[in-house]
Design a protein around this motif. Structure first.
Motif, PDB file in Angstrom:
ATOM      1  N   ASN A  56      32.516 157.264  22.945  1.00 22.72           N
ATOM      2  CA  ASN A  56      33.502 158.293  22.661  1.00 22.72           C
ATOM      3  C   ASN A  56      32.934 159.654  23.029  1.00 22.72           C
ATOM      4  O   ASN A  56      31.877 159.747  23.646  1.00 22.72           O
ATOM      5  CB  ASN A  56      33.937 158.246  21.183  1.00 22.72           C
ATOM      6  CG  ASN A  56      32.752 158.412  20.231  1.00 22.72           C
ATOM      7  OD1 ASN A  56      31.789 159.113  20.535  1.00 22.72           O
ATOM      8  ND2 ASN A  56      32.830 157.759  19.078  1.00 22.72           N
ATOM      9  N   GLN A  57      33.638 160.725  22.621  1.00 20.34           N
ATOM     10  CA  GLN A  57      33.216 162.067  23.020  1.00 20.34           C
ATOM     11  C   GLN A  57      31.958 162.528  22.305  1.00 20.34           C
ATOM     12  O   GLN A  57      31.365 163.543  22.667  1.00 20.34           O
ATOM     13  CB  GLN A  57      34.347 163.072  22.780  1.00 20.34           C
ATOM     14  CG  GLN A  57      34.712 163.294  21.317  1.00 20.34           C
ATOM     15  CD  GLN A  57      35.819 162.364  20.859  1.00 20.34           C
ATOM     16  OE1 GLN A  57      35.865 161.210  21.261  1.00 20.34           O
ATOM     17  NE2 GLN A  57      36.716 162.893  20.032  1.00 20.34           N
ATOM     18  N   TYR A  58      31.541 161.798  21.267  1.00 23.60           N
ATOM     19  CA  TYR A  58      30.393 162.219  20.489  1.00 23.60           C
ATOM     20  C   TYR A  58      29.102 161.502  20.892  1.00 23.60           C
ATOM     21  O   TYR A  58      28.009 162.041  20.759  1.00 23.60           O
ATOM     22  CB  TYR A  58      30.641 161.986  18.994  1.00 23.60           C
ATOM     23  CG  TYR A  58      31.876 162.687  18.487  1.00 23.60           C
ATOM     24  CD1 TYR A  58      31.907 164.062  18.329  1.00 23.60           C
ATOM     25  CD2 TYR A  58      33.022 161.959  18.178  1.00 23.60           C
ATOM     26  CE1 TYR A  58      33.046 164.707  17.871  1.00 23.60           C
ATOM     27  CE2 TYR A  58      34.162 162.591  17.707  1.00 23.60           C
ATOM     28  CZ  TYR A  58      34.172 163.967  17.562  1.00 23.60           C
ATOM     29  OH  TYR A  58      35.300 164.596  17.107  1.00 23.60           O
ATOM     30  N   THR A  59      29.210 160.276  21.364  1.00 22.46           N
ATOM     31  CA  THR A  59      28.011 159.499  21.659  1.00 22.46           C
ATOM     32  C   THR A  59      28.309 158.481  22.753  1.00 22.46           C
ATOM     33  O   THR A  59      29.460 158.087  22.954  1.00 22.46           O
ATOM     34  CB  THR A  59      27.508 158.760  20.403  1.00 22.46           C
ATOM     35  OG1 THR A  59      26.369 157.972  20.732  1.00 22.46           O
ATOM     36  CG2 THR A  59      28.584 157.851  19.832  1.00 22.46           C
ATOM     37  N   ALA A  60      27.261 158.057  23.438  1.00 29.07           N
ATOM     38  CA  ALA A  60      27.423 157.096  24.532  1.00 29.07           C
ATOM     39  C   ALA A  60      27.655 155.685  24.023  1.00 29.07           C
ATOM     40  O   ALA A  60      28.136 154.830  24.754  1.00 29.07           O
ATOM     41  CB  ALA A  60      26.191 157.116  25.430  1.00 29.07           C
ATOM     42  N   ALA A  61      27.299 155.397  22.772  1.00 31.00           N
ATOM     43  CA  ALA A  61      27.502 154.071  22.186  1.00 31.00           C
ATOM     44  C   ALA A  61      27.854 154.255  20.713  1.00 31.00           C
ATOM     45  O   ALA A  61      27.115 154.908  19.978  1.00 31.00           O
ATOM     46  CB  ALA A  61      26.259 153.212  22.331  1.00 31.00           C
ATOM     47  N   SER A  62      28.977 153.703  20.298  1.00 27.07           N
ATOM     48  CA  SER A  62      29.413 153.904  18.923  1.00 27.07           C
ATOM     49  C   SER A  62      30.075 152.646  18.389  1.00 27.07           C
ATOM     50  O   SER A  62      30.551 151.795  19.147  1.00 27.07           O
ATOM     51  CB  SER A  62      30.407 155.075  18.843  1.00 27.07           C
ATOM     52  OG  SER A  62      31.590 154.759  19.568  1.00 27.07           O
ATOM     53  N   GLY A  63      30.113 152.573  17.063  1.00 31.49           N
ATOM     54  CA  GLY A  63      30.819 151.476  16.422  1.00 31.49           C
ATOM     55  C   GLY A  63      30.134 150.135  16.597  1.00 31.49           C
ATOM     56  O   GLY A  63      28.957 150.037  16.946  1.00 31.49           O
ATOM     57  N   TYR A  64      30.896 149.069  16.353  1.00 28.30           N
ATOM     58  CA  TYR A  64      30.395 147.707  16.486  1.00 28.30           C
ATOM     59  C   TYR A  64      30.561 147.210  17.919  1.00 28.30           C
ATOM     60  O   TYR A  64      31.459 147.670  18.642  1.00 28.30           O
ATOM     61  CB  TYR A  64      31.167 146.777  15.557  1.00 28.30           C
ATOM     62  CG  TYR A  64      30.853 146.950  14.098  1.00 28.30           C
ATOM     63  CD1 TYR A  64      29.758 146.309  13.521  1.00 28.30           C
ATOM     64  CD2 TYR A  64      31.650 147.744  13.283  1.00 28.30           C
ATOM     65  CE1 TYR A  64      29.469 146.457  12.175  1.00 28.30           C
ATOM     66  CE2 TYR A  64      31.371 147.903  11.934  1.00 28.30           C
ATOM     67  CZ  TYR A  64      30.279 147.256  11.387  1.00 28.30           C
ATOM     68  OH  TYR A  64      29.990 147.410  10.058  1.00 28.30           O
ATOM     69  N   PRO A  65      29.755 146.253  18.337  1.00 25.33           N
ATOM     70  CA  PRO A  65      30.075 145.537  19.583  1.00 25.33           C
ATOM     71  C   PRO A  65      31.449 144.886  19.429  1.00 25.33           C
ATOM     72  O   PRO A  65      31.862 144.537  18.316  1.00 25.33           O
ATOM     73  CB  PRO A  65      28.968 144.488  19.694  1.00 25.33           C
ATOM     74  CG  PRO A  65      27.862 144.988  18.835  1.00 25.33           C
ATOM     75  CD  PRO A  65      28.520 145.753  17.716  1.00 25.33           C
ATOM     76  N   GLN A  66      32.138 144.726  20.534  1.00 26.28           N
ATOM     77  CA  GLN A  66      33.496 144.196  20.466  1.00 26.28           C
ATOM     78  C   GLN A  66      33.719 143.098  21.494  1.00 26.28           C
ATOM     79  O   GLN A  66      33.146 143.114  22.586  1.00 26.28           O
ATOM     80  CB  GLN A  66      34.522 145.312  20.688  1.00 26.28           C
ATOM     81  CG  GLN A  66      34.579 146.336  19.566  1.00 26.28           C
ATOM     82  CD  GLN A  66      35.620 147.400  19.837  1.00 26.28           C
ATOM     83  OE1 GLN A  66      35.759 147.882  20.962  1.00 26.28           O
ATOM     84  NE2 GLN A  66      36.371 147.767  18.814  1.00 26.28           N
ATOM     85  N   VAL A  67      34.579 142.149  21.109  1.00 27.58           N
ATOM     86  CA  VAL A  67      35.058 141.111  22.006  1.00 27.58           C
ATOM     87  C   VAL A  67      36.470 141.490  22.443  1.00 27.58           C
ATOM     88  O   VAL A  67      37.302 141.873  21.608  1.00 27.58           O
ATOM     89  CB  VAL A  67      35.077 139.742  21.307  1.00 27.58           C
ATOM     90  CG1 VAL A  67      35.803 138.711  22.156  1.00 27.58           C
ATOM     91  CG2 VAL A  67      33.660 139.275  21.030  1.00 27.58           C
ATOM     92  N   LEU A  68      36.739 141.417  23.727  1.00 28.66           N
ATOM     93  CA  LEU A  68      38.081 141.659  24.247  1.00 28.66           C
ATOM     94  C   LEU A  68      38.861 140.354  24.183  1.00 28.66           C
ATOM     95  O   LEU A  68      38.459 139.352  24.769  1.00 28.66           O
ATOM     96  CB  LEU A  68      38.007 142.178  25.685  1.00 28.66           C
ATOM     97  CG  LEU A  68      39.336 142.322  26.435  1.00 28.66           C
ATOM     98  CD1 LEU A  68      40.290 143.247  25.704  1.00 28.66           C
ATOM     99  CD2 LEU A  68      39.091 142.816  27.862  1.00 28.66           C
ATOM    100  N   LEU A  69      39.962 140.359  23.445  1.00 24.63           N
ATOM    101  CA  LEU A  69      40.827 139.188  23.293  1.00 24.63           C
ATOM    102  C   LEU A  69      42.119 139.439  24.048  1.00 24.63           C
ATOM    103  O   LEU A  69      42.795 140.451  23.833  1.00 24.63           O
ATOM    104  CB  LEU A  69      41.120 138.940  21.814  1.00 24.63           C
ATOM    105  CG  LEU A  69      42.191 137.876  21.473  1.00 24.63           C
ATOM    106  CD1 LEU A  69      41.717 136.488  21.891  1.00 24.63           C
ATOM    107  CD2 LEU A  69      42.515 137.913  19.983  1.00 24.63           C
ATOM    108  N   GLY A  70      42.464 138.544  24.954  1.00 24.10           N
ATOM    109  CA  GLY A  70      43.734 138.616  25.672  1.00 24.10           C
ATOM    110  C   GLY A  70      44.595 137.432  25.295  1.00 24.10           C
ATOM    111  O   GLY A  70      44.107 136.311  25.168  1.00 24.10           O
ATOM    112  N   ALA A  71      45.894 137.685  25.091  1.00 18.07           N
ATOM    113  CA  ALA A  71      46.784 136.609  24.637  1.00 18.07           C
ATOM    114  C   ALA A  71      48.114 136.663  25.360  1.00 18.07           C
ATOM    115  O   ALA A  71      48.615 137.736  25.717  1.00 18.07           O
ATOM    116  CB  ALA A  71      47.009 136.693  23.127  1.00 18.07           C
TER     117      ALA A  71
END
Length: 444
Positions: A147-162
């Motif tokens: 995001n605009q504050y840091t190069a890496a933030s939050g949890y790792p995420q899995v992209l789910l497509g349905a």
């Protein structure tokens, strides 16, 4: 109940949708049947994983206590948290994937209200993200958002497509993987489930030339929103205001419309450009296609049920990549089983739209049946409704009314951010007017 050590293997009344025979067949095909009878047979572990998605706030030992709470009269073996972990690890993800493959589908009949438009099954493709544990090896494989504050933030995420059936919100197919290379690339794996007799609704993120050409090649029709930056050529005008054009090698109709939303706070107008392979303007009028595109939001409702109602916006329990896949397939399977139960219930009342059935009520009724270990085996007379269905039918929601909520970040960094940003979180009754444009927007 099943006998002996198999007794804890159930899903309450939902076991009638996922019977013992189905689970045993899946285990046999995947070569996952135990070589010797243990305290935790493979069939029991499958039901444990499914039940865990219904009680996301609980650890696996607590889920085990819910499965066995009503079975105190039976001589069940004591099971430790370590034994549950080893049993889940031995099972792996393949049996859960195979079980989901057996159950996935539109869960609708020809006469299911709201499932079809102009004789076509209405479906939608979209993607969402699931948060997973922030372990080093998971983070190395999946990465993190920025995001605009840091190069890496939050949890790792899995992209789910349905691929979701809009009428019932059942999952026809699903795939998942890392965030990159993105939704259109991951979504191409869903095209295996498209065929003639479908119309698939797509947002701008999927409206690339390559993806639209691939969808057209399956025989399914599509209705996709195009970016305002795209200027498709006008080959021929139709009487309903749409025009013939071409995207890549696919011949399409373009519909340009102006949509005005009026609420108590004022009016907002936007221009939409839709592309479709449904070329006959008499059979598929432009105005009706614009109205149909609103059904794309049903896939968002499906994701809300998965991420909010089932997961409670929590991070997945699993902390390794194989167990993440196992948990996601269990989550998709249980979501699909509840949708099947809802569709079976509403089909018993003619002309009842599945939209009026509450997923939350069905979910809470299913949890109660698991804790009570009730309705596990069907009687000699098959009851399509059952306790879950009766709870749904007794609490049918009114026909959906048009409401409007502002587009906003659902999970801001601060829970109080919307106050400083002056974001209006209320919803309003709205009136929508649609005007088909006969000339390009803002042209003389």
């Amino acid at each position: 109940m099943a006998e002996g050590v198999f007794a804890p293997g159930h899903l309450g009344e939902l076991t009638q949708v996922v019977p013992f025979e189905m689970v045993d067949e899946v285990l046999s095909e995947c070569g996952a049947v135990q070589q010797r009878l243990r305290k935790l047979p493979a069939r029991v572990v499958v039901y444990l994983l499914l039940a865990a998605t219904l009680f996301e706030e609980c650890g696996y030992p607590a889920v085990w206590r819910k499965l066995t709470g009503a079975l105190e009269a039976l001589p069940l073996p004591a099971v430790t948290a370590t034994a549950l972990w080893h049993a889940r690890t031995r099972l792996g993800a393949r049996p859960l994937q195979a079980l989901f493959d057996l159950l996935r589908g539109p869960a609708s009949a020809v006469r299911t209200a709201g499932a079809r438009w102009a004789g076509l099954l209405v479906v939608a493709i979209d993607g969402t993200y699931l948060d997973v544990a922030d372990d080093a090896h998971v983070r190395a494989r999946l990465g993190k958002g920025a995001n605009q504050y840091t190069a890496a933030s939050g949890y790792p995420q899995v992209l789910l497509g349905a691929l979701v059936a809009c009428g019932t919100r059942a999952v026809i197919d699903a795939v998942f993987g890392p965030r990159k290379p993105g939704e259109p690339i991951l979504g191409r794996r869903l095209l295996r489930s498209l065929h003639q007799g479908m119309v698939v609704l797509l947002d701008r993120g999927f409206a690339t030339n390559a993806f639209l050409e691939a969808v057209a090649g399956t025989g399914a029709g599509f209705l996709a929103r195009l970016s305002a930056l795209r200027k498709p050529p006008v080959l021929r005008r139709f009487d309903d205001g749409s025009f013939l054009s071409r995207i890549g090698t696919a011949e399409v109709r373009i519909i340009e419309c102006e949509i005005t939303i009026s609420t108590a706070t004022g009016r907002h107008t936007g221009v939409y450009r839709l592309a479709t392979t449904l070329l006959d303007p008499h059979r598929y009028p432009a105005f009706e296609l614009v109205r149909l595109y609103h059904e794309r939001w049903e896939v968002e409702s499906a994701y809300f049920a998965i991420k909010k109602s089932l997961l409670g916006r929590r991070v997945l329990r699993a902390r390794t990549l194989p167990s993440i896949a196992q948990e996601i397939y269990a989550l998709l399977t249980v979501y699909q089983v509840i949708r099947i139960a809802i569709a079976d219930t509403t089909s018993t009342v003619p002309e009842t739209d599945p939209d009026r059935a509450s997923f939350s009520i069905a979910l809470h009724a299913a949890r109660d049946q698991i804790v009570q270990a009730a309705g596990v085996i069907a009687g000699t007379t098959i009851d399509l409704v059952g306790a879950i269905g009766r709870a749904v039918l007794n609490n049918l929601m009114p026909a959906r009314r048009l409401r409007l909520g502002p587009r906003a970040v659902k999970r801001p960094m601060s829970r109080y951010a919307y106050k400083s940003l002056r974001v209006d979180r209320r919803t309003y009754k709205a009136t929508i007017s649609i005007d088909i444009l006969l000339t390009a927007p803002n042209s003389p």
